[in-house]
Design a protein around this motif. Structure first.
Motif, PDB file in Angstrom:
ATOM      1  N   GLU A 168     -14.416 -30.461 -10.338  1.00 38.82           N
ATOM      2  CA  GLU A 168     -14.522 -29.758  -9.063  1.00 38.82           C
ATOM      3  C   GLU A 168     -13.736 -28.453  -9.132  1.00 38.82           C
ATOM      4  O   GLU A 168     -12.578 -28.432  -9.541  1.00 38.82           O
ATOM      5  CB  GLU A 168     -13.993 -30.633  -7.931  1.00 38.82           C
ATOM      6  N   LEU A 169     -14.382 -27.375  -8.716  1.00 36.30           N
ATOM      7  CA  LEU A 169     -13.728 -26.074  -8.750  1.00 36.30           C
ATOM      8  C   LEU A 169     -12.785 -25.911  -7.564  1.00 36.30           C
ATOM      9  O   LEU A 169     -12.998 -26.495  -6.494  1.00 36.30           O
ATOM     10  CB  LEU A 169     -14.783 -24.959  -8.718  1.00 36.30           C
ATOM     11  N   PRO A 170     -11.737 -25.110  -7.724  1.00 36.89           N
ATOM     12  CA  PRO A 170     -10.838 -24.835  -6.600  1.00 36.89           C
ATOM     13  C   PRO A 170     -11.580 -24.133  -5.466  1.00 36.89           C
ATOM     14  O   PRO A 170     -12.514 -23.367  -5.695  1.00 36.89           O
ATOM     15  CB  PRO A 170      -9.774 -23.915  -7.206  1.00 36.89           C
ATOM     16  N   ARG A 171     -11.139 -24.408  -4.258  1.00 36.65           N
ATOM     17  CA  ARG A 171     -11.731 -23.774  -3.081  1.00 36.65           C
ATOM     18  C   ARG A 171     -10.719 -22.794  -2.483  1.00 36.65           C
ATOM     19  O   ARG A 171      -9.541 -23.122  -2.309  1.00 36.65           O
ATOM     20  CB  ARG A 171     -12.116 -24.819  -2.035  1.00 36.65           C
ATOM     21  N   ILE A 172     -11.198 -21.592  -2.157  1.00 31.33           N
ATOM     22  CA  ILE A 172     -10.351 -20.590  -1.513  1.00 31.33           C
ATOM     23  C   ILE A 172     -10.639 -20.599  -0.011  1.00 31.33           C
ATOM     24  O   ILE A 172     -11.785 -20.484   0.413  1.00 31.33           O
ATOM     25  CB  ILE A 172     -10.611 -19.190  -2.096  1.00 31.33           C
ATOM     26  N   ARG A 173      -9.579 -20.734   0.779  1.00 31.87           N
ATOM     27  CA  ARG A 173      -9.704 -20.664   2.236  1.00 31.87           C
ATOM     28  C   ARG A 173      -9.496 -19.208   2.651  1.00 31.87           C
ATOM     29  O   ARG A 173      -8.382 -18.762   2.938  1.00 31.87           O
ATOM     30  CB  ARG A 173      -8.672 -21.573   2.893  1.00 31.87           C
ATOM     31  N   ALA A 174     -10.573 -18.464   2.635  1.00 36.98           N
ATOM     32  CA  ALA A 174     -10.492 -17.029   2.897  1.00 36.98           C
ATOM     33  C   ALA A 174     -10.172 -16.748   4.351  1.00 36.98           C
ATOM     34  O   ALA A 174     -10.573 -17.486   5.261  1.00 36.98           O
ATOM     35  CB  ALA A 174     -11.808 -16.358   2.518  1.00 36.98           C
ATOM     36  N   ARG A 175      -9.415 -15.680   4.573  1.00 40.59           N
ATOM     37  CA  ARG A 175      -9.126 -15.252   5.933  1.00 40.59           C
ATOM     38  C   ARG A 175     -10.350 -14.581   6.540  1.00 40.59           C
ATOM     39  O   ARG A 175     -11.099 -13.889   5.851  1.00 40.59           O
ATOM     40  CB  ARG A 175      -7.967 -14.251   5.938  1.00 40.59           C
ATOM     41  N   PRO A 176     -10.570 -14.733   7.830  1.00 42.88           N
ATOM     42  CA  PRO A 176     -11.690 -14.027   8.473  1.00 42.88           C
ATOM     43  C   PRO A 176     -11.414 -12.533   8.528  1.00 42.88           C
ATOM     44  O   PRO A 176     -10.277 -12.096   8.712  1.00 42.88           O
ATOM     45  CB  PRO A 176     -11.732 -14.642   9.873  1.00 42.88           C
ATOM     46  N   ALA A 177     -12.453 -11.747   8.346  1.00 48.84           N
ATOM     47  CA  ALA A 177     -12.322 -10.290   8.381  1.00 48.84           C
ATOM     48  C   ALA A 177     -12.152  -9.804   9.819  1.00 48.84           C
ATOM     49  O   ALA A 177     -12.502 -10.491  10.779  1.00 48.84           O
ATOM     50  CB  ALA A 177     -13.547  -9.643   7.746  1.00 48.84           C
ATOM     51  N   SER A 178     -11.595  -8.609   9.951  1.00 44.27           N
ATOM     52  CA  SER A 178     -11.445  -7.977  11.257  1.00 44.27           C
ATOM     53  C   SER A 178     -11.807  -6.501  11.137  1.00 44.27           C
ATOM     54  O   SER A 178     -11.888  -5.951  10.038  1.00 44.27           O
ATOM     55  CB  SER A 178     -10.009  -8.145  11.771  1.00 44.27           C
ATOM     56  N   ILE A 179     -12.013  -5.867  12.256  1.00 40.64           N
ATOM     57  CA  ILE A 179     -12.436  -4.467  12.288  1.00 40.64           C
ATOM     58  C   ILE A 179     -11.213  -3.556  12.331  1.00 40.64           C
ATOM     59  O   ILE A 179     -10.251  -3.825  13.056  1.00 40.64           O
ATOM     60  CB  ILE A 179     -13.343  -4.208  13.516  1.00 40.64           C
ATOM     61  N   SER A 180     -11.275  -2.464  11.560  1.00 40.27           N
ATOM     62  CA  SER A 180     -10.179  -1.505  11.504  1.00 40.27           C
ATOM     63  C   SER A 180     -10.621  -0.175  12.093  1.00 40.27           C
ATOM     64  O   SER A 180     -11.792   0.211  12.001  1.00 40.27           O
ATOM     65  CB  SER A 180      -9.727  -1.291  10.060  1.00 40.27           C
ATOM     66  N   GLN A 181      -9.676   0.547  12.707  1.00 37.97           N
ATOM     67  CA  GLN A 181      -9.973   1.885  13.218  1.00 37.97           C
ATOM     68  C   GLN A 181      -9.907   2.937  12.118  1.00 37.97           C
ATOM     69  O   GLN A 181     -10.332   4.071  12.319  1.00 37.97           O
ATOM     70  CB  GLN A 181      -8.976   2.248  14.317  1.00 37.97           C
ATOM     71  N   PHE A 182      -9.372   2.568  10.942  1.00 40.71           N
ATOM     72  CA  PHE A 182      -9.221   3.519   9.843  1.00 40.71           C
ATOM     73  C   PHE A 182     -10.253   3.241   8.748  1.00 40.71           C
ATOM     74  O   PHE A 182     -10.834   2.159   8.666  1.00 40.71           O
ATOM     75  CB  PHE A 182      -7.814   3.434   9.251  1.00 40.71           C
ATOM     76  N   THR A 183     -10.444   4.227   7.894  1.00 37.76           N
ATOM     77  CA  THR A 183     -11.329   4.087   6.740  1.00 37.76           C
ATOM     78  C   THR A 183     -10.608   4.576   5.497  1.00 37.76           C
ATOM     79  O   THR A 183      -9.514   5.155   5.582  1.00 37.76           O
ATOM     80  CB  THR A 183     -12.621   4.899   6.931  1.00 37.76           C
ATOM     81  N   GLN A 184     -11.243   4.392   4.346  1.00 40.85           N
ATOM     82  CA  GLN A 184     -10.651   4.869   3.098  1.00 40.85           C
ATOM     83  C   GLN A 184     -10.448   6.387   3.117  1.00 40.85           C
ATOM     84  O   GLN A 184      -9.447   6.904   2.632  1.00 40.85           O
ATOM     85  CB  GLN A 184     -11.560   4.476   1.927  1.00 40.85           C
ATOM     86  N   SER A 185     -11.387   7.114   3.687  1.00 39.62           N
ATOM     87  CA  SER A 185     -11.283   8.576   3.704  1.00 39.62           C
ATOM     88  C   SER A 185     -10.508   9.100   4.908  1.00 39.62           C
ATOM     89  O   SER A 185     -10.125  10.271   4.942  1.00 39.62           O
ATOM     90  CB  SER A 185     -12.689   9.191   3.693  1.00 39.62           C
ATOM     91  N   ASP A 186     -10.286   8.270   5.903  1.00 37.58           N
ATOM     92  CA  ASP A 186      -9.559   8.680   7.108  1.00 37.58           C
ATOM     93  C   ASP A 186      -8.486   7.633   7.392  1.00 37.58           C
ATOM     94  O   ASP A 186      -8.586   6.827   8.310  1.00 37.58           O
ATOM     95  CB  ASP A 186     -10.526   8.800   8.285  1.00 37.58           C
ATOM     96  N   HIS A 187      -7.454   7.660   6.563  1.00 35.75           N
ATOM     97  CA  HIS A 187      -6.414   6.652   6.668  1.00 35.75           C
ATOM     98  C   HIS A 187      -5.145   7.257   7.279  1.00 35.75           C
ATOM     99  O   HIS A 187      -4.981   8.479   7.316  1.00 35.75           O
ATOM    100  CB  HIS A 187      -6.095   6.054   5.297  1.00 35.75           C
ATOM    101  N   PRO A 188      -4.243   6.433   7.757  1.00 36.79           N
ATOM    102  CA  PRO A 188      -2.985   6.965   8.285  1.00 36.79           C
ATOM    103  C   PRO A 188      -2.135   7.575   7.179  1.00 36.79           C
ATOM    104  O   PRO A 188      -2.462   7.460   5.990  1.00 36.79           O
ATOM    105  CB  PRO A 188      -2.312   5.729   8.889  1.00 36.79           C
ATOM    106  N   ALA A 189      -1.060   8.201   7.572  1.00 34.52           N
ATOM    107  CA  ALA A 189      -0.173   8.843   6.585  1.00 34.52           C
ATOM    108  C   ALA A 189       0.412   7.797   5.644  1.00 34.52           C
ATOM    109  O   ALA A 189       0.778   6.700   6.060  1.00 34.52           O
ATOM    110  CB  ALA A 189       0.940   9.593   7.300  1.00 34.52           C
ATOM    111  N   VAL A 190       0.472   8.164   4.354  1.00 28.66           N
ATOM    112  CA  VAL A 190       1.023   7.246   3.364  1.00 28.66           C
ATOM    113  C   VAL A 190       2.524   7.131   3.588  1.00 28.66           C
ATOM    114  O   VAL A 190       3.228   8.149   3.663  1.00 28.66           O
ATOM    115  CB  VAL A 190       0.748   7.755   1.934  1.00 28.66           C
ATOM    116  N   PRO A 191       3.044   5.915   3.704  1.00 25.73           N
ATOM    117  CA  PRO A 191       4.496   5.771   3.890  1.00 25.73           C
ATOM    118  C   PRO A 191       5.272   6.413   2.743  1.00 25.73           C
ATOM    119  O   PRO A 191       4.921   6.253   1.566  1.00 25.73           O
ATOM    120  CB  PRO A 191       4.690   4.256   3.915  1.00 25.73           C
ATOM    121  N   ALA A 192       6.315   7.140   3.076  1.00 27.50           N
ATOM    122  CA  ALA A 192       7.110   7.820   2.050  1.00 27.50           C
ATOM    123  C   ALA A 192       7.698   6.820   1.060  1.00 27.50           C
ATOM    124  O   ALA A 192       7.825   7.114  -0.139  1.00 27.50           O
ATOM    125  CB  ALA A 192       8.228   8.622   2.715  1.00 27.50           C
ATOM    126  N   GLU A 193       8.027   5.616   1.526  1.00 21.94           N
ATOM    127  CA  GLU A 193       8.605   4.611   0.644  1.00 21.94           C
ATOM    128  C   GLU A 193       7.601   4.142  -0.402  1.00 21.94           C
ATOM    129  O   GLU A 193       7.988   3.762  -1.512  1.00 21.94           O
ATOM    130  CB  GLU A 193       9.103   3.425   1.466  1.00 21.94           C
TER     131      GLU A 193
END
Length: 342
Positions: free
Chosen positions: A182-207
């Motif tokens: 029997e193969l391992p089963r992954i309990r994936a988290r449900p997806a959610s909607i984001s206001q950001f995109t890859q091309s329009d993301h918030p400022a990168v944290p300086a850290e």
């Protein structure tokens, strides 16, 4: 250390906290038998393969799934070739035409299954000479080690002396062969909607930008970076994944990944584990609810490592890993699996 091994640092750790390991069905294993390689994954499925020499970039691949009802499959293929141009095996002077295999954008493939595949395996095990003919070109294919490779698969899958064995066949019924683990089963988290995109993301944290692991990677590789090289994904209401490019080579680009909260705080390097090693620098990576690490062993793309982690309840868990250490013209979709999940 080879490029593949150096880059294929592989996962069940997120943000420095170990995620729970799935129950292991079987230990993945790779073996070499003279010119042949064999890989068996955590589900008990095995693949033996060899590369052709002295002609087109081509391969022979033998797949045997686990379980009493499984049947073998033999595939032959040539990189960049049209399967309609003709793919033939010649064993001890006897040509053997195989039916067209699955379509691939990378290679022409032909295949035999079931009884036809078993006949081919018997001929290989007893043969002295094998060649692969591709569109009028001929390449030599070694038979040295094929019998030992098939015998090891029989032993590992519990087929020895049964009617299902590839090479040491006996009278014991198929029911004596163990079932597929029997193969391992992954309990994936449900997806959610984001206001950001890859091309329009918030400022990168300086850290994130100033983290020592970025400087360490750039110092180790010494390669130029392509633009800002920033990757971004929001994976749930309270987790963001960032990627900072640390090198750009001819056919591989490397990123160091980080996890923050939704405000860009609590910065933690993302280190994931695979079958053999940990991944600290990700190659040609896609990030999101799944993270894909795609290491190319050479520009042609016929060797390397492809790993996928899925965001689960306890962090990113390894969903699949395929690896091809030899550059023998095998398309990525046919690379042997080391790890599979449900």
């Amino acid at each position: 250390m080879s490029l593949i091994r150096k880059l294929a640092l592989t996962g069940l750790i997120v943000a420095g906290v170990a995620a729970a390991s799935p129950s292991v069905a079987a230990d993945p294993e790779t073996r070499s038998f003279r010119d042949w390689r064999v890989v068996c994954d955590n589900g008990g499925d095995c693949v033996a393969y060899v590369g052709a020499t002295g002609g087109p970039t081509a391969f022979v691949r033998i797949a045997m799934p686990a379980g009493p009802e499984a049947e073998p499959e033999v595939m032959i293929g040539a990189w960049g070739q049209d399967p309609d141009s003709g793919l033939d095996l010649v064993i001890d002077g006897a040509p053997r035409r195989l039916a067209a295999g699955p379509e691939s954008e990378w290679a022409g493939v032909a295949q035999a299954r079931g009884a036809e595949a078993r006949q081919l395996l018997e001929a290989m095990a007893a043969g002295d000479d094998m060649t692969l003919s591709v569109a009028g070109e001929t390449a030599a294919v070694s038979l040295s080690g094929v019998s030992a490779a098939l015998l090891w698969i029989d032993e590992r899958q519990g087929r020895l002396n049964t009617v299902t064995a590839l090479i040491r066949r006996g009278n014991r019924p198929a029911s004596m062969v163990p079932g597929s683990p029997e193969l391992p089963r992954i309990r994936a988290r449900p997806a959610s909607i984001s206001q950001f995109t890859q091309s329009d993301h918030p400022a990168v944290p300086a850290e994130v930008l100033a983290h020592p692991s970025v400087a360490d990677c750039r110092r180790d590789w010494g390669e130029p970076v392509n633009g800002d090289g920033i990757l971004y994904a929001e994976v749930g209401p309270s987790m963001r994944v960032w990627g900072v490019q640390c090198y750009m080579a001819a056919y591989n680009a490397g990123h160091v990944l980080f996890v923050t909260d939704h405000r860009g705080r609590n910065v933690r390097p993302l280190v994931l584990s695979g079958v053999d090693e940990e991944v600290e620098v990700f190659t040609n990576v896609d990030i999101g609810w799944s993270i894909v690490n795609n290491v190319r062993g050479r520009g042609l793309g016929d060797c390397g490592v492809i790993q996928v982690w899925t965001l689960a309840v306890r962090g990113f868990e390894l969903a699949s890993e395929r690896r091809m250490d030899e550059c023998w013209g095998m398309p990525p979709e046919l690379w042997p699996a080391l790890w599979r999940t449900r």
